[in-house]
Write a protein that holds these residues in place. Structure first.
Motif, PDB file in Angstrom:
ATOM      1  N   UNK A   1     -55.102  17.152 -16.653  1.00  0.00           N
ATOM      2  CA  UNK A   1     -56.540  17.286 -16.867  1.00  0.00           C
ATOM      3  C   UNK A   1     -56.847  17.746 -18.287  1.00  0.00           C
ATOM      4  N   UNK A   2     -56.161  18.783 -18.756  1.00  0.00           N
ATOM      5  CA  UNK A   2     -56.420  19.300 -20.102  1.00  0.00           C
ATOM      6  C   UNK A   2     -56.086  18.278 -21.178  1.00  0.00           C
ATOM      7  N   UNK A   3     -54.948  17.629 -21.055  1.00  0.00           N
ATOM      8  CA  UNK A   3     -54.544  16.647 -22.061  1.00  0.00           C
ATOM      9  C   UNK A   3     -55.353  15.363 -21.909  1.00  0.00           C
ATOM     10  N   UNK A   4     -55.986  15.195 -20.767  1.00  0.00           N
ATOM     11  CA  UNK A   4     -56.855  14.039 -20.555  1.00  0.00           C
ATOM     12  C   UNK A   4     -57.977  13.932 -21.564  1.00  0.00           C
ATOM     13  N   UNK A   5     -58.308  15.044 -22.193  1.00  0.00           N
ATOM     14  CA  UNK A   5     -59.320  15.020 -23.252  1.00  0.00           C
ATOM     15  C   UNK A   5     -58.858  14.103 -24.386  1.00  0.00           C
ATOM     16  N   UNK A   6     -57.578  14.140 -24.708  1.00  0.00           N
ATOM     17  CA  UNK A   6     -57.024  13.268 -25.747  1.00  0.00           C
ATOM     18  C   UNK A   6     -57.111  11.809 -25.293  1.00  0.00           C
ATOM     19  N   UNK A   7     -56.827  11.565 -24.013  1.00  0.00           N
ATOM     20  CA  UNK A   7     -56.894  10.201 -23.476  1.00  0.00           C
ATOM     21  C   UNK A   7     -58.281   9.596 -23.620  1.00  0.00           C
ATOM     22  N   UNK A   8     -59.298  10.428 -23.579  1.00  0.00           N
ATOM     23  CA  UNK A   8     -60.682   9.949 -23.634  1.00  0.00           C
ATOM     24  C   UNK A   8     -61.126   9.554 -25.040  1.00  0.00           C
ATOM     25  N   UNK A   9     -60.305   9.869 -26.047  1.00  0.00           N
ATOM     26  CA  UNK A   9     -60.675   9.582 -27.430  1.00  0.00           C
ATOM     27  C   UNK A   9     -60.428   8.116 -27.777  1.00  0.00           C
ATOM     28  N   UNK A  10     -60.986   7.561 -28.801  1.00  0.00           N
ATOM     29  CA  UNK A  10     -62.172   8.082 -29.470  1.00  0.00           C
ATOM     30  C   UNK A  10     -63.411   7.941 -28.586  1.00  0.00           C
ATOM     31  N   UNK A  11     -63.384   6.999 -27.672  1.00  0.00           N
ATOM     32  CA  UNK A  11     -64.433   6.898 -26.658  1.00  0.00           C
ATOM     33  C   UNK A  11     -63.942   5.955 -25.569  1.00  0.00           C
ATOM     34  N   UNK A  12     -64.491   6.098 -24.410  1.00  0.00           N
ATOM     35  CA  UNK A  12     -64.177   5.213 -23.282  1.00  0.00           C
ATOM     36  C   UNK A  12     -62.678   5.105 -22.989  1.00  0.00           C
ATOM     37  N   UNK A  13     -61.953   6.197 -23.168  1.00  0.00           N
ATOM     38  CA  UNK A  13     -60.539   6.275 -22.809  1.00  0.00           C
ATOM     39  C   UNK A  13     -59.671   5.233 -23.516  1.00  0.00           C
TER      40      UNK A  13
END
Length: 143
Positions: free
Chosen positions: A96-108
């Motif tokens: 979940x926390x590292x998922x923030x990186x997955x969401x970059x730069x937009x739309x995963x």
């Protein structure tokens, strides 16, 4: 409640459409929860904080307890560690926390690229948590 579904190992490269649909369902569900909180809190920093806590709690609890969020359950996929054992709360929190990186730069975009480029079909959060998302061989009782 229900027991964790059994994973069908080796299917992680085949579940991209199910993962995308599950993400959409979970985002919709979380959006409804955050909108309800917005009626109580109004817009602003408190709402952003509540949204972050609710999203983190939802994903970590359901994946750590059942291996599935509501979306993953509906799409018949499950999160397990790379050896097929249940996803732990720690692994769910890391995903979940590292998922923030997955969401970059937009739309995963980063997460999608990672899924397509890794042998295990893993996003960055999965790599950090040593997890995979695979088909479930059964559906348990309702949540």
């Amino acid at each position: 409640m229900f027991a964790r579904p059994n994973p069908q190992m080796g299917t992680q490269r085949d579940v991209l459409p199910q993962r995308a649909a599950a993400l959409g369902i979970d985002v919709l569900l979380l959006g409804i929860l955050v909108a309800a909180a917005g009626f109580v809190l109004g817009a602003g920093l408190p709402l952003v904080a509540v949204a972050a806590v609710v999203a983190f709690g939802y994903l970590t609890y359901f994946e750590g307890t059942y291996g599935q969020t509501v979306g993953k359950r509906l799409m018949n996929v499950v999160v397990v560690n790379h050896r097929g054992y249940p996803c732990s709360y720690r692994a769910a929190a890391v995903r979940t926390l590292v998922g923030v990186v997955d969401a970059l730069p937009s739309f995963f975009v980063v997460g999608l690229a990672s899924i397509l480029l890794t042998d295990g079909g893993q996003r960055i959060g999965d790599l950090a948590a040593e997890t995979v998302v695979v088909r479930s061989t059964e559906r348990g009782a309702r949540m």
